[in-house]
Every structure is written in structure tokens, then in C-alpha cells.
Design a protein around this motif. Structure first.
Motif, PDB file in Angstrom:
ATOM      1  N   HIS A   2       7.552  -5.029  -0.658  1.00 43.77           N
ATOM      2  CA  HIS A   2       7.770  -5.071  -2.105  1.00 43.77           C
ATOM      3  C   HIS A   2       8.942  -4.201  -2.543  1.00 43.77           C
ATOM      4  O   HIS A   2       9.474  -4.384  -3.634  1.00 43.77           O
ATOM      5  CB  HIS A   2       6.500  -4.642  -2.842  1.00 43.77           C
ATOM      6  CG  HIS A   2       6.147  -3.206  -2.638  1.00 43.77           C
ATOM      7  ND1 HIS A   2       5.494  -2.755  -1.518  1.00 43.77           N
ATOM      8  CD2 HIS A   2       6.378  -2.109  -3.405  1.00 43.77           C
ATOM      9  CE1 HIS A   2       5.317  -1.456  -1.597  1.00 43.77           C
ATOM     10  NE2 HIS A   2       5.847  -1.023  -2.724  1.00 43.77           N
ATOM     11  N   SER A   3       9.355  -3.240  -1.709  1.00 49.61           N
ATOM     12  CA  SER A   3      10.438  -2.335  -2.082  1.00 49.61           C
ATOM     13  C   SER A   3      11.810  -2.809  -1.614  1.00 49.61           C
ATOM     14  O   SER A   3      12.820  -2.151  -1.866  1.00 49.61           O
ATOM     15  CB  SER A   3      10.167  -0.934  -1.511  1.00 49.61           C
ATOM     16  OG  SER A   3      10.112  -0.976  -0.095  1.00 49.61           O
ATOM     17  N   ARG A   8      12.652  -7.431  -4.731  1.00 46.61           N
ATOM     18  CA  ARG A   8      12.913  -7.050  -6.129  1.00 46.61           C
ATOM     19  C   ARG A   8      13.711  -8.116  -6.845  1.00 46.61           C
ATOM     20  O   ARG A   8      13.490  -8.392  -8.032  1.00 46.61           O
ATOM     21  CB  ARG A   8      13.647  -5.709  -6.173  1.00 46.61           C
ATOM     22  CG  ARG A   8      12.803  -4.519  -5.734  1.00 46.61           C
ATOM     23  CD  ARG A   8      13.425  -3.206  -6.181  1.00 46.61           C
ATOM     24  NE  ARG A   8      14.779  -3.042  -5.666  1.00 46.61           N
ATOM     25  CZ  ARG A   8      15.083  -2.448  -4.515  1.00 46.61           C
ATOM     26  NH1 ARG A   8      14.098  -1.965  -3.749  1.00 46.61           N
ATOM     27  NH2 ARG A   8      16.333  -2.311  -4.116  1.00 46.61           N
ATOM     28  N   GLY A  11      11.373 -11.082  -7.411  1.00 47.29           N
ATOM     29  CA  GLY A  11      10.348 -10.688  -8.380  1.00 47.29           C
ATOM     30  C   GLY A  11      10.834 -10.695  -9.807  1.00 47.29           C
ATOM     31  O   GLY A  11      10.030 -10.785 -10.742  1.00 47.29           O
ATOM     32  N   HIS A  47       4.882 -13.888  -5.081  1.00 47.14           N
ATOM     33  CA  HIS A  47       5.627 -13.536  -6.306  1.00 47.14           C
ATOM     34  C   HIS A  47       4.640 -13.133  -7.406  1.00 47.14           C
ATOM     35  O   HIS A  47       3.586 -13.744  -7.553  1.00 47.14           O
ATOM     36  CB  HIS A  47       6.450 -14.754  -6.754  1.00 47.14           C
ATOM     37  CG  HIS A  47       7.168 -14.589  -8.053  1.00 47.14           C
ATOM     38  ND1 HIS A  47       6.576 -14.836  -9.279  1.00 47.14           N
ATOM     39  CD2 HIS A  47       8.433 -14.199  -8.325  1.00 47.14           C
ATOM     40  CE1 HIS A  47       7.433 -14.617 -10.245  1.00 47.14           C
ATOM     41  NE2 HIS A  47       8.577 -14.233  -9.698  1.00 47.14           N
ATOM     42  N   GLU A  49       4.824  -9.497  -7.189  1.00 47.09           N
ATOM     43  CA  GLU A  49       4.662  -8.117  -6.731  1.00 47.09           C
ATOM     44  C   GLU A  49       5.027  -7.919  -5.258  1.00 47.09           C
ATOM     45  O   GLU A  49       5.518  -6.868  -4.863  1.00 47.09           O
ATOM     46  CB  GLU A  49       3.218  -7.656  -6.969  1.00 47.09           C
ATOM     47  CG  GLU A  49       2.793  -7.683  -8.435  1.00 47.09           C
ATOM     48  CD  GLU A  49       3.624  -6.762  -9.288  1.00 47.09           C
ATOM     49  OE1 GLU A  49       4.172  -5.784  -8.750  1.00 47.09           O
ATOM     50  OE2 GLU A  49       3.734  -7.015 -10.497  1.00 47.09           O
ATOM     51  N   ASP A  51       3.125  -7.340  -2.711  1.00 41.45           N
ATOM     52  CA  ASP A  51       2.452  -6.156  -2.179  1.00 41.45           C
ATOM     53  C   ASP A  51       1.207  -6.497  -1.355  1.00 41.45           C
ATOM     54  O   ASP A  51       0.373  -5.635  -1.094  1.00 41.45           O
ATOM     55  CB  ASP A  51       2.079  -5.203  -3.317  1.00 41.45           C
ATOM     56  CG  ASP A  51       1.228  -5.872  -4.390  1.00 41.45           C
ATOM     57  OD1 ASP A  51       0.933  -7.074  -4.230  1.00 41.45           O
ATOM     58  OD2 ASP A  51       0.878  -5.211  -5.375  1.00 41.45           O
ATOM     59  N   ASP A  52       1.082  -7.769  -0.959  1.00 41.31           N
ATOM     60  CA  ASP A  52      -0.063  -8.168  -0.143  1.00 41.31           C
ATOM     61  C   ASP A  52       0.038  -7.542   1.249  1.00 41.31           C
ATOM     62  O   ASP A  52       1.127  -7.435   1.818  1.00 41.31           O
ATOM     63  CB  ASP A  52      -0.111  -9.694  -0.036  1.00 41.31           C
ATOM     64  CG  ASP A  52      -1.446 -10.177   0.507  1.00 41.31           C
ATOM     65  OD1 ASP A  52      -1.665 -10.021   1.728  1.00 41.31           O
ATOM     66  OD2 ASP A  52      -2.257 -10.684  -0.271  1.00 41.31           O
TER      67      ASP A  52
END
Length: 482
Positions: A2-3, A8, A11, A47, A49, A51-52
């Protein structure tokens, strides 16, 4: 994952735009089985986040290169390619949304290739299209760029001495610079609550002088007068004139100019509204209502707690209770910080003002129930909730079963809370403690069987004046960051 830059970037897209992005990637990749298309398809379900837990680099490699052994560098190269495709889509999308930019690129290309006839036709066509474009800085910049190309082509490349070209270029340059200096000067002033001078913006005096001349276009004259309104004293006649001009002309202005004009008109009204004066409150509500209808106040799908409460309090002051209820329901989703506290304050304000103006005691009961069931975090949050509680007890004394000692104890408890918080000697703390003193007198006056009429009238006038000051404190708190 996610980073990462890629996550980004993806997203940031709205969900309804993802299909268009995939289509652009597919056109670049040329076939559906391309690894870059598979990488996109593997990312989109996560989409916005990303972060899964299962979403890691090895998972993406398996999706893009089924059956192959994991190679970190190969995946990094593929991610770079996808990032490049996405960035190209962003460029193309921006160009599609800016026909002036496309026209200018065409004029430049014809200029470099010395296509005289085609160059002149494209340039004249571009200037003609600009006539119907929204008035504002983007239009002025586009016109200046085209006139610069004409001047360079005629006077340098063709070695012709055409003073008309120079005059048009100078006029366009003056208009663009004056407009730019004024809108940036106003924007900086409104945001920072300070007035810039020539040390901040060189040429500001010249820009103001040009904007007040007969040569200046209507929009530039409007911003010159808007500057005069914001930097001068109270001028209701000029405000009404500019507000009328704004509502008539905003449809033909650029988005930034519309937003800045609205923000500046609101900022002019804020200190006047803080005195709880009509018709300024109604004027402010009209501007807020317009701003939300035109989607000019919510920025990047975010709404600050202060701005949210601005709108609620202003709507309540003009008794637009239905609008406030609808606003709270529809705009709560845009609150990202202090959401729970902000919504609690908004609901309590609504119940209190509606109960006060419609003489509905049951709404006071609902407000009190919310106060009792809400955890108190933050001094200002507690301050406003407890002040409303005291006001409810004072306003409804005699119609409820509370004794004099109970209400006076609540007042004393609130006063001790202010002192214990360490804010008892601050301006806000002193103001609220003074309000509590008047509330105590209200209860005593209501509880006495007889009060001398002159003393009662004098005390009532003092209480009303103090209530207005208290409202001023609330409004200043909410209207200080427009």
C-alpha cells in the motif's frame, strides 16, 4: 504494497475511472495476455487501500507470470512499466480536458515546421475558441501563449515589423500578470489573514492600477473591487454589488476564480456575522448554500470539522432546520478528523435551536440524552456541550421538574470544570464564566415570587446582551477557518 508509488497512484483513481485506465493500458500493451495487463487486473480488486495481507510482491508475480519462478527485478521492471502507462493515461486525460493546450501544441508543431498558412489558421482558430472559454487565469495564459507564438513567428522568423502583434502581446501580458497577482494576493490574504504588499508580490500596486483602468476586462475589474472590499472597512453597498455580479457571471468563469470569489465574500461576512447581525447571517447562509450546491466547498472529498460546523450553525441561525438535517446526513461522510465529536455537536446544536425556536421541550430532552451518553474528549468539545446543557436548564426552568438547587449546582459544577481545566483565566474561560453568572441570575429571578419590574428589565437586557456575546464566541470559533 500500500505504500508503493504504484499503489498510491492507482488508489487516487475513482472507482468509475478504473475501466478507462484499463482500456488505455490495454491499448499500450496490445493484447489482453500481456503481463502488464495481468498485473493491473491483479491490483484492481484491492483498490483503493491495497492493504490486504495476501497482497505482496510474490502474489503479484504469480498473477503476472503464471508458472514462472519468482524474480524480484523482473516484477520491479513490470511495475515501472505499468506506472509509466498510468502516467501517460493521466497526461492524455488532462490534454483531453484542456482543448486550449491541444491547440497550443498544434500551433507550436506547425511553427517549428514553418508551415505558415497552416500555422496562421491554427492560431486564429485557437484565439477564436478561447472567446467561449471560461474567463480566468487559464484563458489568459492560453491567449498569451498563442500571441507569443504569433509575435515570434511574424517578427523574428519572418522578420516582419508588426507593431500590432507587439501591442496585443503587451495587452495580454498586462491582463495576465494583473489577474495573477490579484487572485494570488487575495488567496494568500484570505488563507493567512494578512494583507500582502509589494515586498510579497512585486508589481501589486501596478496590477491594482491596471485593474481599475478602462483597459481592464470585466473579471479583472471584479477582482480589483473584491480586493478593495476585503482590504477596506465595512462596505455593504460594494458587497451587494459584487455578490450580484458573482451570481450573474460565475457560470462563465474558471473554477479557481469562482472558488476564490466565493471564499473571499464569505470571509468578508465572517466577522460581521460573528456579531449575530442580520442581514449578514442570511447573506452568509446564501453563499454557503450556493457553495455546496456547486460543489465548491468540499475539497478532495474532505470537509474540516470547523467548516462543517460553520454550515450547521449558519443554517440554524436562519432557522433552515430541514436544510441543516439534510446537510448533516449528506456531508458527514466527508469528515475525516474529529468526526464523532463534530457530529455530536452538530446534532445537539440542531436539537437545541430547533427546540428553542419551535417550543418543543422533547427536543431538549433528546439533546440532554446525547450529552449524557457521549464520552467527553477535548476541552472545547466539553465546553460547548456543557454550556448548552446549562442553557437548556435555564431556558426551560419552571417547565421541568428540576429544583433551583439542582440547576444552580450544575452551573457551579461547570464553573469548577472551567477552572480545573486551567483555562479559567483565558479570554474564552472568562467569557463563559461570565455567562454562567448571568445564568445563575436568570434562575434566581425565575424562582423568586416577585422581582422589581425595573430590575427585571435591566437584568433581562443584560442577559440578552450576554447571550449574543456567547453566540458570538460560538460563531467566531466556527468561522475562524473558512
Amino acid at each position: 504494497m500500500h505504500s508503493t508509488k504504484l499503489a498510491r497512484t492507482i488508489g487516487a483513481f475513482a472507482t468509475d475511472e478504473l475501466k478507462a485506465v484499463r482500456k488505455a493500458i490495454l491499448q499500450k500493451a496490445r493484447h489482453r495476455d500481456s503481463p502488464v495487463v495481468k498485473l493491473w487486473d491483479a491490483l484492481v480488486p484491492f483498490h483503493p487501500e491495497f492493504d490486504d495481507e495476501q497482497l505482496d510482491l510474490k502474489y503479484l508475480f504469480r498473477k503476472a507470470y503464471r508458472g514462472e519462478e519468482y524474480e524480484p527485478q523482473k516484477l520491479r521492471n513490470l511495475m515501472t512499466t505499468l506506472q509509466q502507462y498510468i502516467e501517460q493515461y493521466l497526461i492524455d486525460a488532462e490534454l483531453q480536458a484542456q482543448p486550449q493546450a491541444q491547440q497550443f501544441l498544434l500551433v507550436q508543431a506547425l511553427h517549428r515546421r514553418r508551415r505558415t498558412g497552416a500555422f496562421e489558421r491554427a492560431l486564429n482558430d485557437g484565439l477564436k475558441k478561447l472567446e467561449s472559454a471560461p474567463d480566468g487565469l487559464l484563458k489568459l495564459q492560453a491567449r498569451l501563449a498563442l500571441l507569443h507564438e504569433r509575435y515570434f513567428f511574424d517578427n523574428i522568423q519572418k522578420n516582419e515589423q508588426r507593431t500590432e502583434d507587439l501591442h496585443q502581446l503587451a495587452q495580454a501580458l498586462n491582463e495576465m500578470l494583473a489577474h495573477q497577482l490579484l487572485i494570488y494576493g487575495i488567496d494568500r490574504s484570505v488563507r493567512r489573514m494578512t494583507l500582502p504588499d509589494d515586498t510579497t508580490f512585486l508589481g501589486l500596486k501596478e496590477a491594482l492600477s491596471f485593474a481599475s483602468s478602462d483597459e481592464a476586462p470585466e473579471l479583472l475589474t471584479f477582482f480589483q473591487q473584491l480586493w478593495r472590499l476585503y482590504t477596506g472597512g465595512v462596505n455593504d453597498a460594494l458587497f451587494l454589488k459584487l455578490k450580484t455580479t458573482f451570481f450573474i457571471g460565475y457560470g462563465s468563469w474558471g473554477e479557481f476564480e469562482v472558488s476564490l470569489a466565493l471564499k473571499t465574500l464569505i470571509s468578508y461576512l465572517a466577522p460581521l456575522v460573528a456579531g449575530n447581525k442580520e442581514p449578514y447571517i442570511s447573506q452568509l447562509f446564501e453563499l454557503f448554500q450556493f457553495g455546496y450546491a456547486q460543489e465548491l466547498i468540499v475539497v478532495d472529498n474532505q470537509l474540516t470539522a470547523t467548516r462543517f460546523l460553520n454550515s450547521v450553525v449558519t443554517g440554524l441561525m436562519v432557522r433552515k432546520f430541514d436544510w441543516v438535517e439534510q446537510f448533516i446526513d449528506s456531508h458527514a461522510v466527508y469528515l475525516l478528523k474529529d468526526k464523532a465529536e463534530t457530529l455530536t455537536l452538530a446534532q445537539v446544536y440542531l436539537l437545541y435551536y430547533k427546540g428553542w425556536h419551535t417550543n418543543a421541550p422533547d427536543l431538549f430532552d433528546k439533546a440532554l440524552e446525547i450529552m449524557r451518553s457521549t464520552p467527553h474528549d477535548g476541552w472545547f468539545f466539553k465546553l460547548r456541550l456543557r454550556m448548552l446543557e446549562v442553557r437548556i436548564f435555564c431556558d426551560t426552568y419552571g417547565a421541568r421538574g428540576h429544583s433551583v438547587s439542582f440547576v444552580l449546582d450544575r452551573i457551579s459544577s461547570f464553573r469548577r470544570f472551567i477552572d480545573r481545566s486551567g483555562n479559567g483565566e483565558t479570554a474564552v474561560g472568562q467569557r463563559y464564566k461570565k455567562c454562567l453568572g448571568y445564568c445563575r441570575q436568570v434562575i434566581k429571578m425565575k424562582s423568586l415570587p416577585y422581582v422589581d419590574p425595573l430590575r427585571k428589565k435591566g437584568l433581562t437586557d443584560e442577559i440578552m446582551a450576554e447571550q449574543h456575546l456567547m453566540l458570538k464566541d460560538w460563531l467566531l470559533y466556527h468561522l475562524d477557518k473558512l
